[in-house]
Design a protein around this motif. Structure first.
Motif, mmCIF file in Angstrom:
data_model
loop_
_atom_site.group_PDB
_atom_site.id
_atom_site.type_symbol
_atom_site.label_atom_id
_atom_site.label_comp_id
_atom_site.label_asym_id
_atom_site.label_seq_id
_atom_site.Cartn_x
_atom_site.Cartn_y
_atom_site.Cartn_z
ATOM 1 N N LEU A 38 0.760 -1.237 -0.176
ATOM 2 C CA LEU A 38 -0.206 0.098 -0.021
ATOM 3 C C LEU A 38 0.808 1.256 0.039
ATOM 4 O O LEU A 38 0.208 2.487 -0.337
ATOM 5 C CB LEU A 38 -1.018 0.037 1.408
ATOM 6 N N THR A 39 2.159 1.214 0.409
ATOM 7 C CA THR A 39 3.027 2.468 0.286
ATOM 8 C C THR A 39 2.927 3.118 -1.224
ATOM 9 O O THR A 39 2.803 4.491 -1.032
ATOM 10 C CB THR A 39 4.423 2.106 0.693
ATOM 11 N N ILE A 40 2.933 2.345 -2.313
ATOM 12 C CA ILE A 40 3.053 2.647 -3.257
ATOM 13 C C ILE A 40 1.761 3.524 -3.726
ATOM 14 O O ILE A 40 1.601 4.779 -4.209
ATOM 15 C CB ILE A 40 3.141 1.762 -4.453
ATOM 16 N N PRO A 41 0.449 3.068 -3.566
ATOM 17 C CA PRO A 41 -0.771 3.917 -4.154
ATOM 18 C C PRO A 41 -1.188 5.091 -3.049
ATOM 19 O O PRO A 41 -1.529 5.883 -3.611
ATOM 20 C CB PRO A 41 -1.853 2.499 -4.025
ATOM 21 N N VAL A 42 -0.748 4.697 -1.805
ATOM 22 C CA VAL A 42 -0.738 5.765 -0.853
ATOM 23 C C VAL A 42 0.158 6.891 -1.361
ATOM 24 O O VAL A 42 -0.510 8.208 -1.241
ATOM 25 C CB VAL A 42 -0.371 5.321 0.616
ATOM 26 N N VAL A 43 1.181 6.786 -1.749
ATOM 27 C CA VAL A 43 1.993 7.985 -2.039
ATOM 28 C C VAL A 43 1.695 8.525 -3.242
ATOM 29 O O VAL A 43 1.694 9.939 -3.282
ATOM 30 C CB VAL A 43 3.646 7.309 -2.070
ATOM 31 N N ASP A 44 1.181 7.754 -4.077
ATOM 32 C CA ASP A 44 0.890 8.342 -5.349
ATOM 33 C C ASP A 44 -0.478 8.939 -5.205
ATOM 34 O O ASP A 44 -0.632 10.190 -5.781
ATOM 35 C CB ASP A 44 0.439 7.195 -6.298
ATOM 36 N N ALA A 45 -1.499 8.554 -4.536
ATOM 37 C CA ALA A 45 -2.539 9.051 -4.390
ATOM 38 C C ALA A 45 -2.702 10.465 -3.512
ATOM 39 O O ALA A 45 -3.254 11.607 -3.882
ATOM 40 C CB ALA A 45 -3.871 8.116 -3.463
ATOM 41 N N LEU A 46 -1.860 10.683 -2.545
ATOM 42 C CA LEU A 46 -1.695 11.788 -1.727
ATOM 43 C C LEU A 46 -0.567 12.754 -2.424
ATOM 44 O O LEU A 46 -0.633 13.888 -2.313
ATOM 45 C CB LEU A 46 -1.399 11.404 -0.160
ATOM 46 N N GLY A 47 0.626 11.953 -2.920
ATOM 47 C CA GLY A 47 1.493 12.859 -3.465
ATOM 48 C C GLY A 47 1.297 13.784 -4.460
ATOM 49 O O GLY A 47 1.796 14.918 -4.797
ATOM 50 N N THR A 48 0.294 13.450 -5.224
ATOM 51 C CA THR A 48 -0.288 14.195 -6.400
ATOM 52 C C THR A 48 -0.830 15.451 -6.051
ATOM 53 O O THR A 48 -0.336 16.582 -6.806
ATOM 54 C CB THR A 48 -1.037 13.382 -7.613
ATOM 55 N N GLY A 49 -1.227 15.624 -4.977
ATOM 56 C CA GLY A 49 -1.731 16.956 -4.602
ATOM 57 C C GLY A 49 -0.732 17.603 -3.666
ATOM 58 O O GLY A 49 -1.097 18.822 -2.938
ATOM 59 N N LEU A 50 0.305 16.929 -3.264
ATOM 60 C CA LEU A 50 1.315 17.796 -2.333
ATOM 61 C C LEU A 50 2.610 18.248 -2.997
ATOM 62 O O LEU A 50 3.663 18.135 -2.193
ATOM 63 C CB LEU A 50 1.382 16.841 -1.000
ATOM 64 N N ARG A 51 2.769 18.112 -4.253
ATOM 65 C CA ARG A 51 3.869 18.403 -4.939
ATOM 66 C C ARG A 51 4.664 19.684 -4.527
ATOM 67 O O ARG A 51 3.939 20.603 -4.207
ATOM 68 C CB ARG A 51 3.854 18.459 -6.601
#
Length: 495
Positions: free
Chosen positions: A83-96
């Motif tokens: 889950l680390t991968i989809p969590v980072v992708d899902a949240l990271g997109t809005g936190l660049r």
């Protein structure tokens, strides 16, 4: 449970935590960059997970039969690793380009839980091994040492081998598969084949594994240093932009190497024009290759120039050759490795120009911003040679001021180019961006630089002399012993 199996479970679960810690930096980099704050967030989160997992795992092992806990802990640890991968992708997109606070939140959401659950394996194993209170110290000490050894091996193996040998995401997925398989094997062993893994657990494994494998990779290319991609400029079909992690680092026009897209590279061009107005060749050292924009520019407009490029990442050299039109030859040489090390091998009094454009995220790597490193560059320059350096800073521009103070401590003459009105007071909001710092032991051709700038229709500001002294103020000089670059830097404009 035999001591050898207990040791193996503690060793492997502890190693898995540190594998995740090292890989976290690469997984987060495309969204929040690579800064001291990112590493601080990762280390703090993993330590918090280890602390909580040790406490919670020990408490849980006192309430339930630890034989029934170890396998599930490993399986859940594998699921959470997926889950680390989809969590980072899902949240990271809005936190660049996130702030330190949001970086901590993103890191915590992705990595705290797997670190805690995997750490809980150790107290559960210790509970099983404690058959005699007289041996408590020996058992706890031995397994704690084994867990630490696993963490050390996980750190070294990941940092020195795995990151260089395989992409980050497949490595995390393989780790997740391994932990799930180890957990299932542990359940079968400890329960004698009874109580097989439940259907719900199998569904959870399948769903999280699918989410992990289906997650979109933000990188076209990945190295030990960067997540890289090359994009075609929709407004200029022959233009190519090189993105590293969260930033557009370089731009090359495949048909016109003289085209400089970024303002700071145009300022580099202004300085080059001032030094060699009739297209004379220059012997040039480049700190940071990126897309090799300036070496190709010099090849085109100053035939006969020699460019030595110190680039830390071999991938960028390959990408520049494959997709950005670079042809290495007698006039352009690429030397791979950290510039702080490779610069020690440079000939003294050789270069007419040093182009200092190495970046990690939005910041000059701290060890390339110190008086000690600039002194190395000064040694490599001829008596009238010039250094130009790209600096990005906003808000109070404390890093820029310290970099100017540091440059002034090495070179006799210093100036800085910036956009109009970019040198306002420290408390002014919204100021900043790219700056080009210029240093030399010989008087700078400031009039020629300004003339070259005006010839392009620009009225950018060149600060030097008393104005530069006033702007710099009492800023602290950066040294190898004291260079708080990340703390001085304001990476985004003030609101």
């Amino acid at each position: 449970m035999p001591a050898i199996i207990a040791a193996a479970l503690v060793f492997l679960s502890s190693a898995a935590v540190l594998v995740l810690e090292i890989l976290a930096a690469r997984l987060l980099a495309p969204y929040v960059g690579v800064t001291l704050e990112v590493y601080t967030a990762i280390i703090g989160t993993i330590l918090a997970g280890i602390a909580f997992g040790s406490w919670w795992g020990g408490r849980y092992a006192d309430r339930k039969d630890p034989h029934t806990l170890i396998g599930p802990f490993l399986i859940v640890g594998g699921i959470l690793s997926f889950l680390t991968i989809p969590v980072v992708d899902a949240l990271g997109t809005g936190l660049r380009g996130a702030s330190p606070f949001t970086t901590v939140v993103l890191t915590f959401m992705a990595f705290f839980a797997p670190a805690a659950v995997l750490t809980a394996v150790t107290p559960a194993v210790i509970k099983i091994q404690l058959a005699d209170l007289d041996e408590t110290g020996r058992v706890v000490g031995r397994l704690s040492a084994i867990g630490t050894a696993g963490a050390i091996i996980g750190t070294f193996a990941t940092g020195f081998l795995l990151v260089a040998a395989a992409p980050t995401r497949p490595t995390i997925r393989v780790l997740g598969v391994f932990l799930v398989a180890l957990g299932i094997a542990t359940i079968v062993y400890l329960r004698g084949g009874r109580q097989a893994v439940s259907l719900g657990t199998l569904v959870a494994i399948a769903v999280t594994g699918t989410l992990s494998f289906a997650a979109r990779h933000p990188c076209d290319h990945e190295s030990a240093y960067y997540c890289a991609r090359i994009e075609v400029d929709p407004e200029r079909p022959t233009g190519r932009a090189l993105w590293l992690d969260t930033l557009r680092h370089s731009y090359v026009d495949l048909e016109d190497p003289t085209y400089l897209e970024f303002t700071y590279t145009q300022w580099f061009g202004d300085v080059i024009t001032a030094l060699a107005p009739d297209g004379e060749p220059l012997d040039t050292l480049h700190i940071g290759g990126g897309g090799f924009t300036m070496p190709q520019y010099l090849r085109e407009l100053h035939p006969g120039s020699q460019s030595t490029v110190l680039e830390v990442d071999p991938l960028l050299v390959e990408l520049s050759e494959d997709e950005l039109g670079l042809e290495l030859g007698d006039d352009i040489e690429a030397v791979t490795g950290d510039a702080r090390l490779t610069a020690t091998q440079l000939d003294a009094d050789r270069y007419d120009l040093v182009v200092n454009d190495a970046f990690g995220g939005v910041s000059v790597p701290w060890h390339l911003a110190t008086r000690d490193f600039l002194s190395q560059l000064d040694r490599a320059l001829t008596d009238d040679g010039v250094m130009v350096a790209n600096v990005i800073d906003y808000g109070p521009r404390d890093f820029l001021r310290s970099y100017l103070a540091t440059t002034t401590s090495v070179f006799d003459h210093v100036a800085v180019l910036g956009r109009p009105d970019a040198f306002g007071p420290r408390d002014a909001r919204g100021l900043g961006g790219n700056y080009v710092v210029i240093g030399s032991d010989a008087p700078l051709p400031v009039d020629a630089v300004e003339a070259a700038n005006r010839s392009r229709g620009h009225v950018d500001e060149l600060l030097h002399g008393d104005e530069l002294v006033t702007f710099t103020g009492d800023a602290r000089i950066l040294t190898d012993d004291y260079a708080p670059v990340d703390q001085l830097l304001t990476p985004t404009p003030d609101a």
